[in-house]
Scaffold this motif. Structure first.
Motif, PDB file in Angstrom:
ATOM      1  N   TRP A  62      48.603  19.162  26.036  1.00 50.11           N
ATOM      2  CA  TRP A  62      49.196  19.268  27.642  1.00 50.11           C
ATOM      3  C   TRP A  62      50.333  19.300  28.289  1.00 50.11           C
ATOM      4  CZ3 TRP A  62      45.643  21.974  30.787  1.00 50.11           C
ATOM      5  CH2 TRP A  62      44.621  22.108  30.907  1.00 50.11           C
ATOM      6  N   GLU A 111      49.525  23.430  19.213  1.00 48.51           N
ATOM      7  CA  GLU A 111      48.649  24.163  19.064  1.00 48.51           C
ATOM      8  C   GLU A 111      48.736  25.484  17.980  1.00 48.51           C
ATOM      9  OE1 GLU A 111      45.599  25.672  21.950  1.00 48.51           O
ATOM     10  OE2 GLU A 111      45.649  28.029  21.455  1.00 48.51           O
ATOM     11  N   ASP A 155      49.358  30.610  30.970  1.00 51.70           N
ATOM     12  CA  ASP A 155      49.772  29.260  30.751  1.00 51.70           C
ATOM     13  C   ASP A 155      47.803  29.385  31.332  1.00 51.70           C
ATOM     14  OD1 ASP A 155      47.662  27.744  29.110  1.00 51.70           O
ATOM     15  OD2 ASP A 155      49.709  26.477  29.106  1.00 51.70           O
ATOM     16  N   ARG A 157      45.552  27.848  30.579  1.00 50.11           N
ATOM     17  CA  ARG A 157      45.269  26.679  31.046  1.00 50.11           C
ATOM     18  C   ARG A 157      45.072  26.102  32.412  1.00 50.11           C
ATOM     19  NH1 ARG A 157      47.449  22.659  26.692  1.00 50.11           N
ATOM     20  NH2 ARG A 157      48.829  23.647  27.439  1.00 50.11           N
ATOM     21  N   GLU A 162      39.638  31.213  35.477  1.00 52.15           N
ATOM     22  CA  GLU A 162      39.525  31.634  34.107  1.00 52.15           C
ATOM     23  C   GLU A 162      38.228  30.624  33.602  1.00 52.15           C
ATOM     24  OE1 GLU A 162      39.848  34.217  32.103  1.00 52.15           O
ATOM     25  OE2 GLU A 162      41.249  34.906  33.472  1.00 52.15           O
ATOM     26  N   HIS A 163      38.751  28.837  34.734  1.00 53.39           N
ATOM     27  CA  HIS A 163      37.293  28.454  34.650  1.00 53.39           C
ATOM     28  C   HIS A 163      36.191  28.556  35.105  1.00 53.39           C
ATOM     29  CE1 HIS A 163      41.270  26.484  32.679  1.00 53.39           C
ATOM     30  NE2 HIS A 163      41.772  26.601  33.139  1.00 53.39           N
TER      31      HIS A 163
END
Length: 172
Positions: A62, A111, A155, A157, A162-163
């Motif tokens: 992260w 990744e 990004d 995350r 999106e969560h």
């Protein structure tokens, strides 16, 4: 009252120690490799670069920073820099750079993935674009390990929409 003062002092001391562990000591040109390792710990990767070698200090999957320490043949620091930057990514030449070149420039990816239709391996790097935006750089390699394209974008995350649960209830 004296006990409370000691407790407060102990707590502040523990907090300061914790903060110093999160912010490693600075590395300076001319430091020995042993000094670097004493300050920063063992590197996440090591790379050979001609007669020099590079110590990589990645900040985790992260993390948006990777520090590279270039060590000369005399085991002294030549340079120390944070490499996940737009400028470093721009130095990677499409059609010329190899996987080894990319590793020596920006370190190991956080990744990897494979695009089977285009037969490209993708290495992804989270970084702060322009020091502000949470971004991902994707570097695409062909079967022979040559960079064929690079793409960056936000990004996901760090996108609250999106969560779960927000992504399920998005109003469009």
């Amino acid at each position: 009252m004296e006990f409370a003062g000691r407790l407060l002092t102990s707590g502040l001391l523990a907090l300061l120690c914790a903060c110093s562990a999160l912010i490693p000591a600075s590395v300076h040109t001319g430091d020995s490799e042993e000094q670097v390792i004493a300050k920063r710990g063992q590197p996440t990767h090591r790379y050979q670069d001609g007669r020099d070698h590079i110590l990589e200090y990645a900040q985790g999957p992260w993390g948006q920073a990777t520090y590279m320490v270039h060590i000369g043949p005399d085991s002294r620091v030549i340079s120390f820099e944070q490499v996940l930057t737009s400028q470093k990514f721009a130095s990677i030449k499409i059609g010329q750079a190899t996987k080894d070149d990319v590793l020596r420039t920006v370190g190991a990816p956080s990744e990897t993935s494979y695009l089977s239709l285009s037969e490209l391996e993708v290495w992804s790097y989270p970084y702060k674009e322009s020091g502000v935006w949470n971004s991902l750089m994707h570097i695409h390699f062909d079967r022979s390990g040559i960079v064929r394209k690079m793409m960056n974008g936000p990004d996901p995350r760090f996108d609250p929409d999106e969560h779960f649960p927000f992504g399920m209830f998005r109003v469009r």
